[in-house]
Structures are given as structure tokens and as C-alpha cells.
Design a protein around this motif. Structure first.
Motif, mmCIF file in Angstrom:
data_model
loop_
_atom_site.group_PDB
_atom_site.id
_atom_site.type_symbol
_atom_site.label_atom_id
_atom_site.label_comp_id
_atom_site.label_asym_id
_atom_site.label_seq_id
_atom_site.Cartn_x
_atom_site.Cartn_y
_atom_site.Cartn_z
ATOM 1 N N PHE A 310 -64.947 -39.136 0.128
ATOM 2 C CA PHE A 310 -65.439 -40.462 -0.254
ATOM 3 C C PHE A 310 -66.232 -41.103 0.886
ATOM 4 N N ARG A 311 -65.846 -40.812 2.110
ATOM 5 C CA ARG A 311 -66.506 -41.453 3.252
ATOM 6 C C ARG A 311 -67.593 -40.605 3.893
ATOM 7 N N ASP A 334 -73.201 -36.314 0.677
ATOM 8 C CA ASP A 334 -72.706 -37.444 1.447
ATOM 9 C C ASP A 334 -71.962 -38.424 0.533
ATOM 10 N N ALA A 335 -71.560 -39.543 1.101
ATOM 11 C CA ALA A 335 -70.771 -40.520 0.345
ATOM 12 C C ALA A 335 -71.524 -41.078 -0.852
ATOM 13 N N SER A 387 -56.100 -48.768 -1.965
ATOM 14 C CA SER A 387 -56.491 -50.100 -2.438
ATOM 15 C C SER A 387 -57.526 -50.748 -1.520
ATOM 16 N N LYS A 388 -57.773 -50.135 -0.361
ATOM 17 C CA LYS A 388 -58.687 -50.713 0.623
ATOM 18 C C LYS A 388 -60.083 -50.101 0.491
ATOM 19 N N THR A 389 -61.099 -50.975 0.436
ATOM 20 C CA THR A 389 -62.481 -50.526 0.438
ATOM 21 C C THR A 389 -63.127 -50.933 1.761
ATOM 22 N N THR A 390 -64.383 -50.559 1.933
ATOM 23 C CA THR A 390 -65.081 -50.955 3.156
ATOM 24 C C THR A 390 -65.341 -52.457 3.206
ATOM 25 N N ASP A 391 -65.151 -53.139 2.074
ATOM 26 C CA ASP A 391 -65.231 -54.606 2.097
ATOM 27 C C ASP A 391 -63.982 -55.210 2.729
ATOM 28 N N GLY A 396 -61.801 -48.333 5.066
ATOM 29 C CA GLY A 396 -61.522 -48.331 3.632
ATOM 30 C C GLY A 396 -62.025 -47.065 2.951
ATOM 31 N N MET A 397 -61.367 -46.663 1.857
ATOM 32 C CA MET A 397 -61.622 -45.343 1.282
ATOM 33 C C MET A 397 -63.023 -45.197 0.696
ATOM 34 N N LEU A 398 -63.570 -46.252 0.114
ATOM 35 C CA LEU A 398 -64.904 -46.103 -0.457
ATOM 36 C C LEU A 398 -65.697 -47.386 -0.335
#
Length: 574
Positions: A310-311, A334-335, A387-391, A396-398
Motif C-alpha cells: 500500500f505504501r 507503486d502505491a 484504521s490509520k491513513t496518511t491523513d 498510515g497504511m494508505l
């Protein structure tokens, strides 16, 4: 069994009429033509074997445009080169359109051509049994091998009393798995099953009990038609288990409706990779319809590499990893390629590490040091990681912005991130439902290679330099201000303009033995399933996708099936 003419040597292929009854075709020839057709009649008691492939092992097409292949992994070098070219040119938006679980279905019309010396099943019959749905290069060899090993059993099928007619090695070894029978075999002058058995035991890293001669002879009492169950691996494995249960009912009904065959009403499941999750859930739903299960390379507790993809996209082992680069071009470089493919597909998400995977598999460490700054999860990977994103934080996972490049998921009722979280909730529910269940009669093998086929047991983020004042705490839930699509993030230490920046990069270190895909920390959970599997084989020397081409994996599979056959209802006369 009636005597067979010595002149009957030209093996005729077994065929089936519209009702499923067996028959043979031949042609008349003049008396001067001395060769006669050899027709080996199948036993009338039948135990169907259903093979369940892994993720990406089933060909998919679009429901509304059936001529459009959503997923058709290449067979052979030329197709592989074409797939690399096609994959490299696919945009993220195109990938999203092709890999939508709601818009795709199994394509039964994939390549299917059986070998000319496979006398138990014709190409037409193989297609009817679903072989065309499966990736041919990965699975057709094991489907054919099982047909031969389980149904021929002898070097001269149809001539059980003929001198020099010996059991096939994978059958003969079954009764030679202890020292006493090995010693007796060496003194008898029969084929050296003892050596084959001793070699297998060493490779298996297991010491299963031998079958008696009577148990081996009992294998002759049944016919074992090999079926294949392709499924839409983008959907939840819960849905795939439902489809497998329907296939089991159809297969059983097929044989029970014939005039010739007698089917007890149970099948044997043989699974590969994620197909093991499908098989276990199916057995959980209807254990009385499954005689037993043999699992191959099952990611029992998931695989951390899913997070990494995902990353950073599909992993490539350096500049000279040509094969890895080709796979990345097909699956997703890539992601931006991977995220719209996997984010809203429950099946792939169900390969994320479960709570049964050892904690702390996501690690953040200083460059050139094993000193960990922090690691996750402690208990619940869904709450702590997925449950964690890059936001929310830099690790974060995605990235939510990558979920919907085709602009198909935004509506008044939902957003792309909400659609992702729906799929994630399905995956969590599936993991909770399946838990550590196993069919009471379970066998299986997994890879333990510590050299050629190492894999990602943990995912490592590493700093590119020192952290000012070793101030780690602010970094844990800080957002980044720059990130790449291949696993790099730049993080302001205190989240303010002008604050010191810390750079992180995903490591490419395969830190654990396995099979190149499933790490030991996941595979070995097979032995922790409940009830405990009867035998678990631990084998080195194979790649995950092609594990069923390994001779020791094939022998282990035949052993598991042979043990399960002993539980079947006694054969009845026709």
C-alpha cells in the motif's frame, strides 16, 4: 477385476456422457493390427477432490463486458513479456476499473489443455470441472498430477496382478515411513520405496505415521475426480466460501445422479495460499460435506507485505531483480497502482496480518541500528494500524487521495475513504469469524526456506539520519509534509514550519524465512489451529506461487489425501 489382454496396451481416454457416466471410445481395426485398446475402468465409489487456488490464481473478467479480461496472469515467457508491457502502461484509473469486486466475475474460459498422456480426463472434461478458471502455469500441473497419482497408482494401470507392476513412488512411500518397513523393503527387491520415504521424511521435517498395506490397498477402492474452484478473489473470502459450498453441492449431486457412480456426499479440499482461508471457512459452514482438507502455503495469520505494498508498491529486490521488476509491472509498481486495486477489495485486505500474527511487526528504527523507536501493533492491528491513513500520521497504511483515481466512489452517500473502511470492516469481520478454526481432519505444509525464499516477517521504516535530541514521541502521530509513491516520507519533528525534518524510508530487507511471500510467523500458525491439524509438513526449496510443483509438497499432499480416504464410508459393490 477381469483379466486384461496382454495385447491391450494402447490406453484409451476415460470419457463421460451427458449424465456423467463413464465410457470409452475406440475404433475397429483388422485382425492384422495386433495392438488392442486398454480401457481402465474407474471404481464406482467416488470421492471428489476440489482444488482451491490462491489470490490472483483465478482468471477474472468484467461482468458487463465479458470479452474484457480483468485479470489473466500470463502463461509462458511470451505472454509474460506481453503482460509486463500491458501492466506498465495501465493507469491507476484503469486498474481501478478492472479490479472492482462488484464489476468482476470468474472467467471459466481461460487456457485449458491437458497432456496427451493424461488418460483420466480429457480437455473437454477438465474445462467442465473448472480447470479453465485457474492460472494454467501455476496449477494445471498439480491438477494433472493428482489425477495420475490418485487414480493410476500403479506403473501399469489396469494390470494389478501383472509381474513388474509396481506402485507409483508417491503411493509406495506411504507404507514405508518407518524403519521396520524400510528395512523389509530393501530386502524384498521391490522398487526402493524405502529410499523415497526416507528422503521425503527428511525434506518434510515431520515424521508422519505410515499407512498399513491394507490402507494403501484401500486407495484402489475409490475414484478421485479432480475439480477446480475458481473464485473472485477481490470479494470477501466469506463470499468465496459461499461459492465453494455451492460448488461442493453441485459436484456431489453430479455423481449422485449418475447410474454408475456412488458418492457418499463428501469431498476432499486441497488448497493453495489464500484458498486455505476459503477452504477453512467453507468447512466451518458445512463440516459434514468435507471429508478433510489439505492446505498448501496458507497465510494463516496474514502477511505484513500487504501493508508495505500500500505504501511502496510491489517489492523489487534491487537493480538486477528482473523477475521482481516484471511482477511489479503487472501487479502494481507503486502505491498509486496498488491502492485503487486493493483499497476497496475485501479479499486482499483479508491477507493483512491478523491478531494472531506476533505483535510489533511494524517497526520504526534508526538508520544502521536495530534500536527501535516504536513498533506496532501491541494487540489489535485494525485499531492500531489499519484504521490509520496518511491523513492521520506519516506511517498510515494508505493515502486516501490514491483510492479513487477513476472518480467512481464519490457520491452524496459515501466517499472513497468510507468505501475503503467498509471493505476493511468486512475483512475484520471475516478474521473474527474464522478465528483459528480448522476442519477436524486437516493436513498441510508450508515453506521454511531461510536462504533463497526469505520474506517480510516485519516491515521496517528507517530514518535516514539522527533525530534531533532523540525526541521520538512527537514523531509517532505526526503527519508528513512530503511522501513518495515508493515508501519515503519527510516528517517535520514538531509539525511546524521551520521545525527539524526527519526522513524515513521503507526497508527492503526480507528478514524471515518462508516461501518468498508467506513468512514463518504466519505459516507456522497452521499448527495452532483448532482442532490441531493431524500432520504439518515444513518444507524448504520452493517459491510460494509454484509450491505445488515441488516433489515433496506433492508427496505431502498425496499423503494427506490418502489418510483422509481411510475415513470414507466402505466401498460398496456395483
Amino acid at each position: 477385476m477381469a483379466d486384461v489382454l496382454n495385447s491391450a496396451t494402447r490406453r484409451g481416454p476415460l470419457q463421460f456422457d451427458k449424465q456423467g457416466n463413464p465410457y470409452f471410445e475406440s475404433v475397429k481395426s483388422p485382425d492384422s493390427f495386433k495392438q488392442r485398446a486398454l480401457c481402465v475402468k474407474p471404481p464406482h465409489n467416488v470421492i471428489p477432490v476440489i482444488f482451491v487456488p490462491g489470490i490472483m490464481g483465478t482468471n477474472l473478467r468484467l461482468k458487463d463486458k465479458k470479452q474484457v479480461q480483468a485479470w489473466a496472469p500470463p502463461n509462458g515467457t511470451l505472454e509474460g513479456m506481453g503482460a509486463v508491457w500491458t501492466g506498465a502502461r495501465q493507469s491507476p484509473a484503469k486498474r481501478q476499473e478492472l479490479f472492482n469486486p462488484k464489476d468482476t466475475e470468474v472467467n471459466l474460459d481461460g487456457p485449458c489443455q491437458v497432456s496427451g498422456d493424461l488418460h483420466w480426463v480429457t480437455t473437454e472434461e477438465a474445462k467442465r470441472r473448472g480447470w479453465g478458471a485457474l492460472h494454467a502455469d501455476s496449477y494445471h500441473s498439480i491438477l494433472q498430477q493428482l489425477e495420475i497419482s490418485l487414480n493410476d497408482q500403479y506403473s501399469k494401470p489396469g494390470r494389478p496382478q501383472e509381474h513388474g507392476n509396481f506402485l507409483l513412488p508417491e503411493i509406495g512411500l506411504l507404507s514405508h515411513l518407518n524403519r521396520e518397513t524400510q528395512a523389509a523393503a530393501r530386502a524384498s527387491g521391490e522398487p526402493d520405496y524405502a529410499a523415497v520415504a526416507a528422503d521425503a521424511i527428511k525434506a518434510w521435517n515431520a515424521s508422519p505415521s505410515a499407512l498399513s498395506e491394507e490402507e494403501v490397498l484401500r486407495l484402489d477402492d475409490y475414484y478421485y475426480p479432480v475439480w477446480a474452484h475458481g473464485y473472485n478473489w477481490l470479494q470477501s473470502n466469506e463470499d468465496s466460501a459461499d461459492s465453494l459450498l455451492k460448488k461442493i453441492d453441485q459436484v456431489i449431486e453430479h455423481y449422485q445422479k449418475t447410474d454408475y457412480f456412488d458418492c457418499e456426499g463428501k469431498v476432499i479440499l486441497v488448497t493453495h495460499s489464500m484458498g486455505g482461508l476459503v477452504g477453512r471457512r467453507t468447512a466451518q459452514l458445512a463440516p459434514d460435506k468435507v471429508l478433510g482438507v489439505v492446505h498448501g502455503v496458507q497465510p494463516v495469520a496474514g502477511a505484513p507485505v500487504v501493508y508495505r505494498r500500500f505504501r511502496a508498491g510491489t517489492e523489487v529486490g534491487g537493480f538486477f531483480d528482473i523477475e521482481g521488476a516484471a511482477v511489479a509491472a503487472i501487479i502494481g509498481w507503486d502505491a498509486a497502482d496498488i491502492t485503487p486495486t486493493l483499497a476497496c477489495s475485501p479479499g486482499p485486505l483479508e491477507l493483512l496480518p491478523t491478531r494472531h500474527y506476533p505483535p510489533g511487526w511494524l517497526k520504526v528504527a534508526k538508520k544502521g541500528s536495530k534500536e527501535e523507536l516504536f513498533s506496532l501493533p501491541q494487540t489489535d492491528p485494525y485499531e492500531e494500524i489499519y484504521s490509520k491513513t496518511t491523513d492521520d500520521c506519516w506511517w498510515g497504511m494508505l493515502d486516501p487521495a490514491l483510492i479513487d483515481p477513476a472518480n467512481k466512489l464519490t457520491s452524496e452517500d459515501s466517499t472513497p475513504l468510507q468505501e475503503h473502511r467498509k471493505a476493511l470492516k468486512q475483512a475484520n469481520g471475516f478474521h473474527d469469524t474464522l478465528d483459528l478454526y480448522a476442519h477436524p481432519q486437516t493436513y498441510g505444509y508450508y515453506g521454511i526456506d531461510e536462504k533463497k525464499y526469505r520474506t517480510f516477517g516485519h516491515i521496517h521504516w528507517q530514518t535516514s539520519g539522527d533525530i534531533p535530541n532523540d525526541d521520538v514521541l512527537p514523531l509517532i502521530y505526526q503527519q508528513d509534509n512530503q511522501r513518495s509513491l515508493t515508501g519515503k516520507s519527510t516528517v517535520p519533528l514538531y509539525g511546524e514550519a521551520g521545525s527539524p525534518e526527519v526522513k524515513f524510508k521503507l526497508g527492503n530487507d526480507r528478514d524471515q524465512g518462508g516461501d518468498g511471500t508467506v513468512p514463518l510467523d504466519s505459516a507456522k500458525v497452521l499448527a495452532q489451529l483448532q482442532p490441531t491439524p493431524k500432520v504439518v509438513f515444513r518444507i524448504a526449496g520452493f517459491d510460494h506461487q509454484m509450491s505445488y510443483k515441488n516433489p515433496y509438497a506433492i508427496q505431502a499432499t498425496v499423503y494427506g489425501i490418502a489418510k483422509l480416504v481411510q475415513l470414507a464410508a466402505p466401498a460398496t459393490p456395483l
